[in-house]
Design an enzyme around this catalytic site. Structure first.
Site, PDB file in Angstrom:
ATOM      1  N   ASP A   1      -8.350 -15.646 -10.457  1.00 56.44           N
ATOM      2  CA  ASP A   1      -8.794 -15.609  -9.066  1.00 56.44           C
ATOM      3  C   ASP A   1     -10.225 -16.136  -9.019  1.00 56.44           C
ATOM      4  O   ASP A   1     -11.120 -15.572  -9.660  1.00 56.44           O
ATOM      5  CB  ASP A   1      -8.708 -14.170  -8.538  1.00 56.44           C
ATOM      6  CG  ASP A   1      -8.961 -14.089  -7.039  1.00 56.44           C
ATOM      7  OD1 ASP A   1     -10.016 -14.591  -6.595  1.00 56.44           O
ATOM      8  OD2 ASP A   1      -8.119 -13.525  -6.321  1.00 56.44           O
TER       9      ASP A   1
ATOM     10  N   TYR B   1      -1.006  -2.660  -4.572  1.00 65.08           N
ATOM     11  CA  TYR B   1      -2.410  -2.367  -4.899  1.00 65.08           C
ATOM     12  C   TYR B   1      -2.615  -0.963  -5.464  1.00 65.08           C
ATOM     13  O   TYR B   1      -3.676  -0.656  -5.990  1.00 65.08           O
ATOM     14  CB  TYR B   1      -3.289  -2.544  -3.653  1.00 65.08           C
ATOM     15  CG  TYR B   1      -3.375  -3.975  -3.173  1.00 65.08           C
ATOM     16  CD1 TYR B   1      -3.321  -5.031  -4.079  1.00 65.08           C
ATOM     17  CD2 TYR B   1      -3.519  -4.275  -1.828  1.00 65.08           C
ATOM     18  CE1 TYR B   1      -3.410  -6.349  -3.657  1.00 65.08           C
ATOM     19  CE2 TYR B   1      -3.615  -5.597  -1.383  1.00 65.08           C
ATOM     20  CZ  TYR B   1      -3.563  -6.618  -2.300  1.00 65.08           C
ATOM     21  OH  TYR B   1      -3.648  -7.922  -1.873  1.00 65.08           O
TER      22      TYR B   1
ATOM     23  N   GLU C   1      -5.366 -16.633  -0.881  1.00 69.88           N
ATOM     24  CA  GLU C   1      -5.105 -15.257  -0.389  1.00 69.88           C
ATOM     25  C   GLU C   1      -6.177 -14.944   0.632  1.00 69.88           C
ATOM     26  O   GLU C   1      -7.206 -14.351   0.311  1.00 69.88           O
ATOM     27  CB  GLU C   1      -5.221 -14.253  -1.537  1.00 69.88           C
ATOM     28  CG  GLU C   1      -4.295 -14.473  -2.691  1.00 69.88           C
ATOM     29  CD  GLU C   1      -4.598 -13.491  -3.821  1.00 69.88           C
ATOM     30  OE1 GLU C   1      -5.687 -13.580  -4.416  1.00 69.88           O
ATOM     31  OE2 GLU C   1      -3.761 -12.625  -4.082  1.00 69.88           O
TER      32      GLU C   1
ATOM     33  N   ASP D   1     -15.514  -7.669  -4.397  1.00 78.57           N
ATOM     34  CA  ASP D   1     -14.350  -8.506  -4.142  1.00 78.57           C
ATOM     35  C   ASP D   1     -14.087  -8.644  -2.644  1.00 78.57           C
ATOM     36  O   ASP D   1     -13.504  -7.757  -2.041  1.00 78.57           O
ATOM     37  CB  ASP D   1     -13.151  -7.841  -4.862  1.00 78.57           C
ATOM     38  CG  ASP D   1     -11.839  -8.543  -4.580  1.00 78.57           C
ATOM     39  OD1 ASP D   1     -11.849  -9.650  -4.008  1.00 78.57           O
ATOM     40  OD2 ASP D   1     -10.797  -7.970  -4.940  1.00 78.57           O
TER      41      ASP D   1
ATOM     42  N   ARG E   1       0.803  -1.221   0.000  1.00 75.74           N
ATOM     43  CA  ARG E   1       0.000   0.000   0.000  1.00 75.74           C
ATOM     44  C   ARG E   1       0.835   1.270   0.000  1.00 75.74           C
ATOM     45  O   ARG E   1       0.378   2.343   0.362  1.00 75.74           O
ATOM     46  CB  ARG E   1      -0.962   0.012   1.195  1.00 75.74           C
ATOM     47  CG  ARG E   1      -1.934  -1.149   1.126  1.00 75.74           C
ATOM     48  CD  ARG E   1      -3.064  -1.042   2.121  1.00 75.74           C
ATOM     49  NE  ARG E   1      -3.827  -2.286   2.162  1.00 75.74           N
ATOM     50  CZ  ARG E   1      -4.805  -2.599   1.311  1.00 75.74           C
ATOM     51  NH1 ARG E   1      -5.157  -1.768   0.365  1.00 75.74           N
ATOM     52  NH2 ARG E   1      -5.431  -3.753   1.418  1.00 75.74           N
TER      53      ARG E   1
ATOM     54  N   GLU F   1      -4.278 -10.357 -13.642  1.00 74.28           N
ATOM     55  CA  GLU F   1      -5.323 -11.039 -12.872  1.00 74.28           C
ATOM     56  C   GLU F   1      -6.717 -10.565 -13.279  1.00 74.28           C
ATOM     57  O   GLU F   1      -6.929  -9.369 -13.480  1.00 74.28           O
ATOM     58  CB  GLU F   1      -5.080 -10.760 -11.372  1.00 74.28           C
ATOM     59  CG  GLU F   1      -6.051 -11.488 -10.459  1.00 74.28           C
ATOM     60  CD  GLU F   1      -5.710 -11.302  -8.976  1.00 74.28           C
ATOM     61  OE1 GLU F   1      -4.748 -10.582  -8.652  1.00 74.28           O
ATOM     62  OE2 GLU F   1      -6.437 -11.886  -8.153  1.00 74.28           O
TER      63      GLU F   1
ATOM     64  N   HIS G   1     -12.864 -13.717  -7.592  1.00 74.69           N
ATOM     65  CA  HIS G   1     -13.170 -12.641  -8.536  1.00 74.69           C
ATOM     66  C   HIS G   1     -14.079 -13.163  -9.653  1.00 74.69           C
ATOM     67  O   HIS G   1     -15.039 -12.499 -10.044  1.00 74.69           O
ATOM     68  CB  HIS G   1     -11.891 -12.070  -9.147  1.00 74.69           C
ATOM     69  CG  HIS G   1     -10.962 -11.447  -8.143  1.00 74.69           C
ATOM     70  ND1 HIS G   1      -9.721 -10.960  -8.469  1.00 74.69           N
ATOM     71  CD2 HIS G   1     -11.103 -11.254  -6.805  1.00 74.69           C
ATOM     72  CE1 HIS G   1      -9.134 -10.493  -7.380  1.00 74.69           C
ATOM     73  NE2 HIS G   1      -9.945 -10.666  -6.362  1.00 74.69           N
TER      74      HIS G   1
ATOM     75  N   HIS H   1      -2.735  -6.385 -11.141  1.00 72.77           N
ATOM     76  CA  HIS H   1      -4.127  -6.065 -11.489  1.00 72.77           C
ATOM     77  C   HIS H   1      -4.136  -5.267 -12.790  1.00 72.77           C
ATOM     78  O   HIS H   1      -3.219  -4.496 -13.053  1.00 72.77           O
ATOM     79  CB  HIS H   1      -4.793  -5.268 -10.378  1.00 72.77           C
ATOM     80  CG  HIS H   1      -5.000  -6.080  -9.132  1.00 72.77           C
ATOM     81  ND1 HIS H   1      -5.439  -5.535  -7.958  1.00 72.77           N
ATOM     82  CD2 HIS H   1      -4.823  -7.410  -8.896  1.00 72.77           C
ATOM     83  CE1 HIS H   1      -5.532  -6.491  -7.044  1.00 72.77           C
ATOM     84  NE2 HIS H   1      -5.155  -7.628  -7.583  1.00 72.77           N
TER      85      HIS H   1
ATOM     86  N   HIS I   1     -12.679 -11.793  -0.153  1.00 70.56           N
ATOM     87  CA  HIS I   1     -12.263 -13.191  -0.038  1.00 70.56           C
ATOM     88  C   HIS I   1     -12.775 -13.821   1.258  1.00 70.56           C
ATOM     89  O   HIS I   1     -12.915 -13.142   2.266  1.00 70.56           O
ATOM     90  CB  HIS I   1     -10.736 -13.284  -0.073  1.00 70.56           C
ATOM     91  CG  HIS I   1     -10.151 -12.832  -1.389  1.00 70.56           C
ATOM     92  ND1 HIS I   1      -8.815 -12.912  -1.675  1.00 70.56           N
ATOM     93  CD2 HIS I   1     -10.738 -12.311  -2.498  1.00 70.56           C
ATOM     94  CE1 HIS I   1      -8.601 -12.447  -2.895  1.00 70.56           C
ATOM     95  NE2 HIS I   1      -9.755 -12.072  -3.406  1.00 70.56           N
TER      96      HIS I   1
ATOM     97  N   HIS J   1       2.936 -10.640  -5.741  1.00 71.84           N
ATOM     98  CA  HIS J   1       1.771  -9.835  -6.114  1.00 71.84           C
ATOM     99  C   HIS J   1       2.193  -8.375  -6.054  1.00 71.84           C
ATOM    100  O   HIS J   1       2.735  -7.932  -5.051  1.00 71.84           O
ATOM    101  CB  HIS J   1       0.613 -10.106  -5.150  1.00 71.84           C
ATOM    102  CG  HIS J   1      -0.703  -9.579  -5.649  1.00 71.84           C
ATOM    103  ND1 HIS J   1      -0.902  -8.249  -5.957  1.00 71.84           N
ATOM    104  CD2 HIS J   1      -1.870 -10.208  -5.926  1.00 71.84           C
ATOM    105  CE1 HIS J   1      -2.147  -8.091  -6.391  1.00 71.84           C
ATOM    106  NE2 HIS J   1      -2.753  -9.263  -6.388  1.00 71.84           N
TER     107      HIS J   1
ATOM    108  N   HIS K   1      -5.415 -18.138  -8.096  1.00 68.20           N
ATOM    109  CA  HIS K   1      -5.705 -17.656  -6.747  1.00 68.20           C
ATOM    110  C   HIS K   1      -6.964 -18.378  -6.302  1.00 68.20           C
ATOM    111  O   HIS K   1      -8.052 -18.100  -6.814  1.00 68.20           O
ATOM    112  CB  HIS K   1      -5.941 -16.142  -6.746  1.00 68.20           C
ATOM    113  CG  HIS K   1      -4.683 -15.352  -6.820  1.00 68.20           C
ATOM    114  ND1 HIS K   1      -4.665 -13.994  -7.054  1.00 68.20           N
ATOM    115  CD2 HIS K   1      -3.383 -15.718  -6.652  1.00 68.20           C
ATOM    116  CE1 HIS K   1      -3.416 -13.567  -7.041  1.00 68.20           C
ATOM    117  NE2 HIS K   1      -2.616 -14.591  -6.803  1.00 68.20           N
TER     118      HIS K   1
END
Ligand SMILES: [Zn+2]
Ligand SMILES: [Zn+2]
Length: 285
Positions: A181, A75, A263, A231, A43, A148, A184, A111, A233, A72, A218
């Site tokens: 994913d 973000y 994840e 989204d 982040r 992804e 997703h 992403h 998880h 990964h 994922h």
């Protein structure tokens, strides 16, 4: 059948807190033969320097314990964003690509970005050019970029698998890869609970992506309903996809040899249970 890719590896997104050596220790203690890491804070824009000795120890240790590792990307990265965000994103992505290659990782999951107010085709063009620019800037030659699919939250691209495919195809051949994913896909409307839904998804992936480009799955359950576009998880078997659907999906022969990464929110017991779920549902036929 394992599609010539060998044993199907399983693992979780694994913390690098305390350094990369600690991460290897965690993977070993848990029994992972695959894992995903962040190569920097996910982040923040800044990338701290990496000690060369730590990098070398990681490469050697990873090999010694036969661990498959992908990363990964952060973000904040949005290569389809407005000019300022896009510039920062390309710069940050190039640094992450370089770091991932330096660590000898298998792929960097990224992403696809958000289109904002732009028309879809224009947003895709910006994204594809941005990915290629980041690859150029990174001056690397090996690591693959795994784009992804998204749940479609906000204006994120690649909810639609044809759009995802177009973006993947925009990457240079040798560096081209994709990451599916499951949470997703489910939130995007692919109903993994039914055989028809799983078949439909497989057909779409075959057509739009190419199974050979799918380098990591994922494996996540979803807190939200099929088609919700949201989204969130959930631990494997405890969400809206649920145990039977996820098990059936993970056992599909076409997925043989493609590493699976959970994840999910960490926890000693939860990590154990999620990894057990993955390890006991490798493709068998
Ligand atoms: Zn992701
Ligand atoms: Zn994911």
């Amino acid at each position: 059948m394992t599609c010539g890719r060998g044993k199907t590896r399983c693992g979780l997104h694994t913390s690098v807190a305390g350094g990369l050596g600690k991460m290897l220790g965690r993977a070993k203690a848990l029994g992972e033969d695959a894992a995903q890491i962040f190569v920097k804070s996910n982040r923040r824009w800044e990338m701290p320097l990496l000690d060369e000795e730590e990098a070398e120890n990681f490469r050697v240790g990873k090999k010694a314990q036969n661990l498959w590792v992908c990363a990964h990307a952060g973000y904040l990265i949005n290569v389809a964003g407005d000019s300022a965000t896009r510039r920062k994103s390309i710069h940050a992505l190039a640094e992450e690509i370089r770091r991932a290659e330096e660590l000898d990782l298998e792929a960097l999951v990224v992403h696809c970005g958000s289109r904002g107010e732009r028309v879809p085709a224009e947003a895709r063009r910006r994204a594809m050019e941005g990915f290629c620019e980041a690859l150029d800037k990174s001056q690397t030659c090996r690591i693959r970029i795994a784009l992804e699919n998204s749940a479609g939250q906000g204006s994120s691209m690649a909810r639609d698998l044809a759009e995802w495919g177009e973006l993947v195809a925009g990457l240079p051949g040798k560096r081209r890869a994709a990451c599916l994913d499951t949470a997703h896909a489910f939130a995007a409307g692919y109903d993994l609970r039914t055989e028809a839904g799983r078949k439909h998804l497989f057909g779409k992936i075959q057509k739009e992506i190419g199974i050979e480009n799918l380098v990591v799955i994922h494996a996540n359950d979803s807190k939200t309903e099929c088609g919700s576009g949201v989204d969130r998880h959930e631990h494997l078997g405890r969400g809206k996809i649920g145990g039977p659907g996820l098990r059936a999906f993970l056992r599909e022969a076409w997925g043989g040899g493609i590493p699976r990464i959970g994840e999910l929110p960490p926890g000693e017991r939860e990590d154990r249970e999620n990894l057990d779920f993955l390890q006991s549902n490798r493709p068998t036929s």
